[in-house]
Design an enzyme around this catalytic site. Sequence first.
Site, PDB file in Angstrom:
ATOM      1  N   SER A  94       0.826  -1.202   0.000  1.00 50.66           N
ATOM      2  CA  SER A  94       0.000   0.000   0.000  1.00 50.66           C
ATOM      3  C   SER A  94       0.865   1.259   0.000  1.00 50.66           C
ATOM      4  O   SER A  94       1.688   1.448  -0.898  1.00 50.66           O
ATOM      5  CB  SER A  94      -0.967  -0.047   1.193  1.00 50.66           C
ATOM      6  OG  SER A  94      -1.995   0.896   1.075  1.00 50.66           O
ATOM      7  N   ASP A 216     -10.615  -4.528  -5.135  1.00 55.06           N
ATOM      8  CA  ASP A 216      -9.980  -3.763  -4.055  1.00 55.06           C
ATOM      9  C   ASP A 216     -10.582  -2.363  -4.044  1.00 55.06           C
ATOM     10  O   ASP A 216     -10.361  -1.577  -4.971  1.00 55.06           O
ATOM     11  CB  ASP A 216      -8.463  -3.704  -4.284  1.00 55.06           C
ATOM     12  CG  ASP A 216      -7.706  -2.966  -3.183  1.00 55.06           C
ATOM     13  OD1 ASP A 216      -8.356  -2.359  -2.307  1.00 55.06           O
ATOM     14  OD2 ASP A 216      -6.470  -2.996  -3.207  1.00 55.06           O
ATOM     15  N   HIS A 244      -7.542  -5.571   0.143  1.00 56.55           N
ATOM     16  CA  HIS A 244      -6.378  -4.711  -0.082  1.00 56.55           C
ATOM     17  C   HIS A 244      -5.090  -5.313   0.473  1.00 56.55           C
ATOM     18  O   HIS A 244      -4.045  -4.692   0.380  1.00 56.55           O
ATOM     19  CB  HIS A 244      -6.651  -3.353   0.601  1.00 56.55           C
ATOM     20  CG  HIS A 244      -5.672  -2.280   0.301  1.00 56.55           C
ATOM     21  ND1 HIS A 244      -5.415  -1.822  -0.985  1.00 56.55           N
ATOM     22  CD2 HIS A 244      -4.868  -1.545   1.124  1.00 56.55           C
ATOM     23  CE1 HIS A 244      -4.502  -0.855  -0.929  1.00 56.55           C
ATOM     24  NE2 HIS A 244      -4.161  -0.672   0.334  1.00 56.55           N
TER      25      HIS A 244
END
Length: 267
Positions: A94, A216, A244
């Site tokens: 991320s 996602d 995610h």
Amino acid sequence: MSVKQRNNVQIWGDGPATMILAHGFGCDQSMWRYLAPSFEDHFKIITFDLVGSGGSDLKAYDRLKYGTLHGYADDLLEIINKFSAGPVVFVGHSVSSIIGLLATVKAPDRFIAQVMVSPSPCYINDGDYVGGFTRPEIDEILETMESNYLGWSSNIAPVIMGAPQQPELSTELANSFCRNDPSIAEHFAQVTFLSDHRSDLPKSITPALILQCSDDVIAPREVGEFMHRQMPHSVLRIIKNVGHCPHMSAAGDSFDAMHGFLLQTVR
């Protein structure tokens, strides 16, 4: 304080190249436990906690330094220079995938590959660019965090994790959020969700695997496709997974994608 203490650096494994893994927002290095052991026979493994998260030294959290992702990129390079003498494969989840990107731009000679797990250079829709959120939606998220951080953590964790067949992972993520200092988490969220590093994508010459999930809500598929177009040395892989955090909820598929990429990249 030492770099090791500041970032709670852990080192194990054996190999001529180093793999360093960085967690995402609200998480800590324990989130890599499903994936990292698969690489320890071939790499020296380094995991750490971003300052302000996990077992890092909270006294080292400087709102000015960490007011942009560049502050974390500087920490990453410091860790690499301290604990790795050879080539480095960076794996970031991320927001840490963008932290790694910035580090590869600053010191391209230190990296041989980067793996970007569920990355996003910009979370806000902008013209033809689909980031997944409008600015009012991001503002609402930040306002909710400020007014009721624990409640926000409990509600958002299942959305971020996905993995409806593995509810224990959502619980783990919520608990991880709740362990963080709320004021630091709120500031980090602002830095993360309001950042825009689209212009930095073409600057990275380090070969990159962009690893995204088929479903996602945080980083939709259009984000990965945009990044792939902007990064001249990138490969895009979509794995069938809801959520995610594929390094936790789809560790096997994540390993397969990473292993195939590294076989072609790391000689």
